[in-house]
Every structure is written in C-alpha cells, then in structure tokens.
Design an enzyme around this catalytic site. Structure first.
Site, PDB file in Angstrom:
ATOM      1  N   LYS A 177      60.244  31.306  50.138  1.00 31.51           N
ATOM      2  CA  LYS A 177      60.535  32.137  48.950  1.00 31.51           C
ATOM      3  C   LYS A 177      61.882  32.839  49.140  1.00 31.51           C
ATOM      4  CE  LYS A 177      59.985  36.368  50.930  1.00 31.51           C
ATOM      5  NZ  LYS A 177      61.041  37.246  51.267  1.00 31.51           N
ATOM      6  N   PRO A 236      63.653  28.071  58.177  1.00 27.20           N
ATOM      7  CA  PRO A 236      64.121  28.832  59.336  1.00 27.20           C
ATOM      8  C   PRO A 236      63.165  29.979  59.667  1.00 27.20           C
ATOM      9  CG  PRO A 236      65.913  28.480  57.777  1.00 27.20           C
ATOM     10  CD  PRO A 236      64.661  27.986  57.112  1.00 27.20           C
ATOM     11  N   VAL A 237      63.020  30.269  60.974  1.00 29.03           N
ATOM     12  CA  VAL A 237      62.050  31.283  61.439  1.00 29.03           C
ATOM     13  C   VAL A 237      62.711  32.670  61.477  1.00 29.03           C
ATOM     14  CG1 VAL A 237      60.549  31.921  63.373  1.00 29.03           C
ATOM     15  CG2 VAL A 237      60.889  29.515  62.795  1.00 29.03           C
ATOM     16  N   ALA A 238      61.922  33.696  61.146  1.00 26.16           N
ATOM     17  CA  ALA A 238      62.392  35.096  61.126  1.00 26.16           C
ATOM     18  C   ALA A 238      63.673  35.211  60.306  1.00 26.16           C
ATOM     19  CB  ALA A 238      62.595  35.627  62.537  1.00 26.16           C
ATOM     20  N   GLY A 256      63.631  35.887  56.624  1.00 24.97           N
ATOM     21  CA  GLY A 256      63.516  36.558  55.328  1.00 24.97           C
ATOM     22  C   GLY A 256      63.054  35.601  54.239  1.00 24.97           C
ATOM     23  N   GLY A 284      56.240  32.043  57.774  1.00 27.88           N
ATOM     24  CA  GLY A 284      54.911  32.230  58.372  1.00 27.88           C
ATOM     25  C   GLY A 284      53.868  32.544  57.314  1.00 27.88           C
ATOM     26  N   SER A 299      53.928  31.674  54.200  1.00 27.77           N
ATOM     27  CA  SER A 299      53.680  30.487  53.384  1.00 27.77           C
ATOM     28  C   SER A 299      52.786  29.498  54.136  1.00 27.77           C
ATOM     29  CB  SER A 299      55.006  29.836  52.998  1.00 27.77           C
ATOM     30  OG  SER A 299      54.791  28.890  51.992  1.00 27.77           O
ATOM     31  N   ASP A 354      53.208  39.280  52.273  1.00 31.30           N
ATOM     32  CA  ASP A 354      53.776  38.200  51.450  1.00 31.30           C
ATOM     33  C   ASP A 354      52.804  37.033  51.241  1.00 31.30           C
ATOM     34  OD1 ASP A 354      56.188  39.463  51.054  1.00 31.30           O
ATOM     35  OD2 ASP A 354      57.243  38.394  52.660  1.00 31.30           O
TER      36      ASP A 354
END
Ligand code: ATP
Length: 289
Positions: free
Chosen positions: A10, A94-96, A98, A102, A104, A136
């Site tokens: 997102k 991409p991790v961490a 924004g 995780g 999703s 989220d």
C-alpha cells in the site's frame, strides 16, 4: 490442498496524525491505496498440527515474529482449528519500507486460511481479527482504496483514484515506525487536507489529488535520513506531478500520468537507488489466485 494468495503493498496518499490517545496509540486519518507490487504467498495443508513458515528473505523472521505466522496462529486459536499449514512467502515488497509488506502478508494469510479451512468469515470479521496483529492489517484485508481512522483499523472504502503511474524508490536504509512516532512533534507539523484528498478521489480530479498529497511523518524521517529528501528532489526535477513519502518511510513515491515522464523518473533513479518500481494503483481488493 494448496492455495496461492497475492499480498499487495500500500501507499499513503495522505497520512495525518491528530493526537496521542490515552492508550498510547496515535489517532490517525490516512487515505491508502493498494498498488501492483505484491508478495506471493503459498499455503499448503500439513498433516501435523503446526505452523511452518519460510520467507526466503534474510530481513524477514521465519518464526513467531513473522506477521503471517501470527495471523495463522490467531485464526487457529480463535476458531480452535486442529490442522497445520506451511506458509511460503515470495517477497517482492521491500521490507521496513512504509509499504505495509508484513501487514499485507498477514491479511493474505487470514483470507487464504479462511478459504482453506472453510471458516466462512466475512471481510469485516477478518479485518477485526487482523487489527489485533497490527494497525494496517485491517486495511490490507479489504485492499483497494480507503480512509483509515482510529489507530488505522476503522476502514471506510473509497473509489479507485484517478489513473496514473506510481514510481517508488526505497533507499538502502530501514526506518523504525516506533522511532518516527517518538520524534513526531505534532505542534510543528503541517497537516494534510484529508477531506480535499477524499473529494479529489470521488471527483476523479487528478490535479486536486496531486495538490493534496501529504504526510505528517515526512518531516521526521527527512530530518533523520538525507537520502529521502534527495530522492524527492530528483523525482521533482524529473517531472513528477506529486511526490510523497509513504507511511513512516523511507520509500518515496512519485505520481505521474505521462509514460515518457514515468520512464525519465524511473531511469533516473535506477542508478542511484537500490529498489525502484513503476506500477499502477490497484482498482479493487486483492483476489485469491
Ligand atoms: P508499515 O508500512 O505497516 O509500517 P513497513 O512496510 O514499514 O510496515 P514491514 O515490511 O511490514 O514494514 O516490516 C517491518 C518489520 O516487521 C521488519 O523489520 C520485519 O522484521 C518484521 N516482519 C514480520 N513479518 C514480516 C513479513 N511477513 N514481511 C516483512 N517483514 C516482516
């Protein structure tokens, strides 16, 4: 039995923090939309009554800390399921970053297992459950475009935003959401006009949408990481119609309608930044594939 579920990222078209609540959470107002950049999750039924997880990514934990694992555990415990599942995550988000990767993944596992275990739960029930895992997750259960309020778990669906490209760039740094919120000084920030953003989407007014992107967390992350400001400047120089950081960052995205400008922004950033993507916003909610 085997099932594949898509878990899209997102972006925040707007992110406002209204105040800190007595329970420690922040009261937020966010306009979010899913984009065509997704993790793929495979769910496989196991004979043994256990949850196995493999994310094939060294930055993502392969145990109870994985939000996808937590989603399966929560569903198993809440509905007393005596079955096992193996979860395999093919990470593209991409991790961490924004981009709620995780969250999703967790939402996709809730939806996939609802089908696999024939629980017959509604999206509202799954979103409600998901809010126990992270703020989220509720939005990610519905997908599409929505206004998220409360601590992010109260979802009001919105129409699909005006059609455009989203060019995303993530610098090689990770950002801790908790640290960004700790450093947020609400009395100093410029609040986005959430109402105008919603109007722009409802009226299908692309220019108005571009004028009203805004994120109160941007000023905090920009101060901590100069790379974020540099990417923003480069996107603007290359002709972006709007530029904003997503969530607590560090991913920055540009909105642009013309293919030629999209190419200019994308190619300009590729040599400069590790992870760059040019994608469309997704109209509706993600599907089980
Ligand atoms: P948000 O936008 O919701 O704040 P984010 O995009 O900033 O989320 P994530 O990619 O969800 O952040 O990851 C944050 C942390 O969560 C990672 O550092 C990782 O250790 C942990 N994590 C747990 N499960 C997952 C998962 N399935 N995918 C990615 N990270 C995960």
């Amino acid at each position: 039995m085997k099932l594949h579920v898509k878990a899209p990222a997102k972006i925040n078209l707007s992110l406002d923090v209204l105040h800190k609540r007595p329970d420690g959470y922040h009261e937020v107002e966010m306009v979010m939309t899913t984009i065509d950049l997704a993790d793929r999750i495979e769910l496989k039924e196991l004979r043994q009554d256990e949850i196995r997880i493999d994310s094939h990514n060294r930055f993502v934990p392969d145990d109870h800390r994985n939000l996808a694992f937590q989603a399966a555990k929560l569903l198993k415990e809440t509905y007393h399921i005596k079955k096992g599942v193996s979860i395999s995550i093919d990470k593209a988000i991409p991790v961490a970053a924004g981009l709620a990767g995780g969250s999703s993944d967790a939402a996709a596992v809730l939806k996939g297992l609802n089908q696999m275990w024939q629980l017959g739960l509604s999206l509202e029930e799954l979103a409600d459950l998901g809010s126990q895992i992270g703020s989220d997750v509720s939005f990610c259960v519905f997908g599409g475009t929505a206004l998220a309020t409360g601590r992010g778990e109260k979802i009001t669906p919105l129409p699909t935003p005006p059609n455009c490209w989203v060019v995303l760039a993530k610098p090689q740094i990770g950002v801790s959401t908790a640290e960004v919120y700790r450093n947020l000084k609400l009395e100093e920030v410029r609040h986005p006009n959430t109402k105008a953003m919603i109007e722009a989407i409802v009226e299908q007014n692309y220019e108005k949408m571009c004028q009203n992107v805004g994120n109160v967390l941007e000023s905090v992350t920009l101060k901590m990481h100069k790379e974020v400001a540099q990417i923003k400047e480069q996107m603007i120089r290359s002709g972006a119609d709007a530029v904003l950081m997503s969530g607590s960052g560090p991913t920055v995205f540009a909105l642009v309608q013309h293919d030629s400008r999209m190419n200019r922004i994308y190619n300009g950033l590729r040599g400069f930044c590790g992870q760059v993507f040019a994608v469309r916003m997704l109209g509706g909610p993600p599907t089980i594939v």
